[in-house]
Design a protein around this motif. Structure first.
Motif, PDB file in Angstrom:
ATOM      1  N   TRP A 139       0.827  -1.209   0.000  1.00 15.93           N
ATOM      2  CA  TRP A 139       0.000   0.000   0.000  1.00 15.93           C
ATOM      3  C   TRP A 139       0.862   1.261   0.000  1.00 15.93           C
ATOM      4  CZ3 TRP A 139      -5.169  -0.119  -0.545  1.00 15.93           C
ATOM      5  CH2 TRP A 139      -5.864  -1.280  -0.179  1.00 15.93           C
ATOM      6  N   PHE A 140       0.318   2.318  -0.590  1.00 13.44           N
ATOM      7  CA  PHE A 140       0.779   3.688  -0.376  1.00 13.44           C
ATOM      8  C   PHE A 140      -0.415   4.433   0.213  1.00 13.44           C
ATOM      9  CE2 PHE A 140       3.944   2.187  -3.205  1.00 13.44           C
ATOM     10  CZ  PHE A 140       5.053   3.013  -3.092  1.00 13.44           C
ATOM     11  N   PHE A 141      -0.240   5.016   1.402  1.00 11.93           N
ATOM     12  CA  PHE A 141      -1.353   5.597   2.136  1.00 11.93           C
ATOM     13  C   PHE A 141      -1.517   7.088   1.852  1.00 11.93           C
ATOM     14  CE2 PHE A 141       0.206   2.166   5.005  1.00 11.93           C
ATOM     15  CZ  PHE A 141      -0.899   1.331   4.899  1.00 11.93           C
ATOM     16  N   ASN A 142      -2.762   7.545   1.971  1.00 12.73           N
ATOM     17  CA  ASN A 142      -3.052   8.965   2.026  1.00 12.73           C
ATOM     18  C   ASN A 142      -2.677   9.449   3.421  1.00 12.73           C
ATOM     19  OD1 ASN A 142      -5.066  11.176   2.988  1.00 12.73           O
ATOM     20  ND2 ASN A 142      -5.081  11.344   0.764  1.00 12.73           N
ATOM     21  N   GLU A 143      -1.720  10.367   3.507  1.00  9.82           N
ATOM     22  CA  GLU A 143      -1.175  10.760   4.809  1.00  9.82           C
ATOM     23  C   GLU A 143      -2.232  11.414   5.703  1.00  9.82           C
ATOM     24  OE1 GLU A 143       2.265  13.689   6.661  1.00  9.82           O
ATOM     25  OE2 GLU A 143       2.567  12.854   4.652  1.00  9.82           O
ATOM     26  N   GLU A 144      -3.069  12.254   5.141  1.00 12.48           N
ATOM     27  CA  GLU A 144      -4.090  12.932   5.939  1.00 12.48           C
ATOM     28  C   GLU A 144      -5.064  11.928   6.551  1.00 12.48           C
ATOM     29  OE1 GLU A 144      -7.638  16.289   5.349  1.00 12.48           O
ATOM     30  OE2 GLU A 144      -6.055  16.078   3.836  1.00 12.48           O
ATOM     31  N   LYS A 145      -5.510  10.974   5.755  1.00  8.51           N
ATOM     32  CA  LYS A 145      -6.410   9.941   6.260  1.00  8.51           C
ATOM     33  C   LYS A 145      -5.716   9.088   7.319  1.00  8.51           C
ATOM     34  CE  LYS A 145      -9.214   5.981   4.739  1.00  8.51           C
ATOM     35  NZ  LYS A 145      -9.628   5.166   3.564  1.00  8.51           N
ATOM     36  N   PHE A 146      -4.463   8.762   7.082  1.00  4.38           N
ATOM     37  CA  PHE A 146      -3.677   7.965   8.017  1.00  4.38           C
ATOM     38  C   PHE A 146      -3.583   8.647   9.383  1.00  4.38           C
ATOM     39  CE2 PHE A 146       0.388   6.861   9.953  1.00  4.38           C
ATOM     40  CZ  PHE A 146       0.409   5.471   9.865  1.00  4.38           C
ATOM     41  N   LEU A 147      -3.270   9.928   9.377  1.00  6.42           N
ATOM     42  CA  LEU A 147      -3.109  10.650  10.642  1.00  6.42           C
ATOM     43  C   LEU A 147      -4.424  10.801  11.394  1.00  6.42           C
ATOM     44  CD1 LEU A 147      -0.577  13.440   9.602  1.00  6.42           C
ATOM     45  CD2 LEU A 147      -0.128  11.367  10.933  1.00  6.42           C
ATOM     46  N   GLY A 148      -5.535  10.633  10.697  1.00  3.71           N
ATOM     47  CA  GLY A 148      -6.832  10.727  11.356  1.00  3.71           C
ATOM     48  C   GLY A 148      -7.046   9.688  12.437  1.00  3.71           C
ATOM     49  N   TYR A 149      -6.311   8.589  12.376  1.00  2.35           N
ATOM     50  CA  TYR A 149      -6.438   7.556  13.406  1.00  2.35           C
ATOM     51  C   TYR A 149      -5.768   7.957  14.719  1.00  2.35           C
ATOM     52  CZ  TYR A 149      -8.038   4.435   9.710  1.00  2.35           C
ATOM     53  OH  TYR A 149      -8.749   3.859   8.687  1.00  2.35           O
ATOM     54  N   PHE A 150      -4.946   8.999  14.694  1.00  2.00           N
ATOM     55  CA  PHE A 150      -4.125   9.329  15.852  1.00  2.00           C
ATOM     56  C   PHE A 150      -4.580  10.630  16.519  1.00  2.00           C
ATOM     57  CE2 PHE A 150      -1.665   6.634  13.060  1.00  2.00           C
ATOM     58  CZ  PHE A 150      -1.057   5.730  13.947  1.00  2.00           C
ATOM     59  N   GLN A 151      -5.902  10.836  16.559  1.00  2.47           N
ATOM     60  CA  GLN A 151      -6.445  12.056  17.148  1.00  2.47           C
ATOM     61  C   GLN A 151      -6.137  12.176  18.639  1.00  2.47           C
ATOM     62  OE1 GLN A 151      -7.972  14.536  15.366  1.00  2.47           O
ATOM     63  NE2 GLN A 151      -7.405  13.305  13.588  1.00  2.47           N
ATOM     64  N   ASP A 152      -5.958  11.051  19.309  1.00  5.72           N
ATOM     65  CA  ASP A 152      -5.674  11.063  20.744  1.00  5.72           C
ATOM     66  C   ASP A 152      -4.187  11.155  21.038  1.00  5.72           C
ATOM     67  OD1 ASP A 152      -8.375  10.876  21.305  1.00  5.72           O
ATOM     68  OD2 ASP A 152      -8.347   8.679  21.379  1.00  5.72           O
ATOM     69  N   TYR A 153      -3.391  11.382  20.003  1.00  6.10           N
ATOM     70  CA  TYR A 153      -1.939  11.453  20.164  1.00  6.10           C
ATOM     71  C   TYR A 153      -1.403  12.787  19.651  1.00  6.10           C
ATOM     72  CZ  TYR A 153      -1.752   6.441  21.183  1.00  6.10           C
ATOM     73  OH  TYR A 153      -1.930   5.206  21.760  1.00  6.10           O
ATOM     74  N   GLU A 154      -0.335  13.220  20.267  1.00 11.06           N
ATOM     75  CA  GLU A 154       0.428  14.368  19.775  1.00 11.06           C
ATOM     76  C   GLU A 154       1.530  13.842  18.862  1.00 11.06           C
ATOM     77  OE1 GLU A 154       3.792  17.517  21.458  1.00 11.06           O
ATOM     78  OE2 GLU A 154       2.706  16.203  22.857  1.00 11.06           O
ATOM     79  N   ILE A 155       1.726  14.501  17.730  1.00 11.16           N
ATOM     80  CA  ILE A 155       2.877  14.162  16.887  1.00 11.16           C
ATOM     81  C   ILE A 155       4.099  14.851  17.483  1.00 11.16           C
ATOM     82  CG2 ILE A 155       3.910  14.270  14.583  1.00 11.16           C
ATOM     83  CD1 ILE A 155       1.118  14.429  13.402  1.00 11.16           C
TER      84      ILE A 155
END
Length: 262
Positions: free
Chosen positions: A214-230
């Motif tokens: 797979w090659f992921f859409n980065e924006e969609k991927f980061l949506g799973y980490f709403q409870d985390y700080e980058i």
């Protein structure tokens, strides 16, 4: 035909290709990490590292000079300090301990390390037989690993793009409430395009294999980490992965993130 043209033609046979509609559409033309030859090659390479006969292994290839994933090491040291000099890691898809052997000499002796690799059954059996010790352990599932010892860190290095259902997996891992998640060497698609499923053909000097990737859409991927700080984000330390080609056109990139629970 010139020698240069022949070399170019050979090179163009390998890499990432296509835009497939489903995982099933690829199964007839690809194999996967289940292939026994990949495990055998990786085992032989890592045994040389373990026994001091080689310096460093990546993707079954041995190197005479170690290349350190400094962003990953920095994240691991951060977690060790935050967790009172304890580093309890679940390395999902961690082969036979490749990343552990790569980073262990930069983890201070005062840090108490427990490193659990979660892998396919054949890798786990091999790991338990040939590599397991008081620090490095192998388990069949994340739940089994957590039952053995609670982990603070989940490491996902070059694995998510090789899962049949990566989005379901990302939803699943959020249930475990890890304090820290390190995502490394993960493939993303350029220009905010939708996820793209490709066929990866590995050069035979590494091993003969082809599998879905797979090659992921980065924006969609980061949506799973709403409870985390980058805490930080970083490009791949592997040469050639900062820009990746699909069908010989620059179309993606490998990238990593260090997530800290809010």
């Amino acid at each position: 035909m010139s020698f240069f043209k022949r070399r170019k033609d050979v090179r163009n046979q390998y890499g990432w290709f296509g835009n497939y509609s489903s995982w099933e559409a690829l199964t007839s033309v690809s194999g996967g990490y289940e292939s026994g030859n990949i495990l055998d090659i990786t085992k032989k390479a890592l045994l040389k590292v373990k026994n001091g006969q080689a310096v460093y292994e990546r993707d079954s290839v041995l190197f005479d000079k170690k290349i350190y994933p400094h962003a990953v090491i920095s994240a691991l040291l951060y977690t060790a300090i935050e967790c009172d000099k304890a580093l309890n890691v679940i390395d999902f898809g961690g082969s036979l301990g490749s990343t552990y052997f790569q980073v262990r000499d930069l983890i201070p002796a005062g840090v108490n390390i427990h490193w659990s690799v979660v892998e396919q059954e054949n890798y786990v059996r091999c790991g338990q037989q040939s590599f397991e010790d008081e620090i490095l352990k192998f388990h069949f599932t994340i739940l089994e690993s957590l039952a053995s010892k609670r982990a603070d860190v989940l490491l996902l290095s070059s694995v998510l793009q090789y899962l049949e259902k990566p989005h379901e997996f990302l939803l699943e891992i959020m249930k475990y409430d890890f304090k820290y998640i390190i995502v490394d060497r993960t493939a993303f698609i350029n220009d905010n395009q939708p996820d793209r499923l490709t066929l990866q053909i590995v050069p035979p000097e590494i091993y003969e294999a082809r599998y879905p990737a797979w090659f992921f859409n980065e924006e969609k991927f980061l949506g799973y980490f709403q409870d985390y700080e980058i805490k930080t984000q970083f490009v791949s330390y592997v040469e050639g992965e900062q820009e990746m080609e699909i069908d010989h056109v620059k179309a993606g990139y490998d990238k990593g993130f260090f997530f800290v629970k809010k």
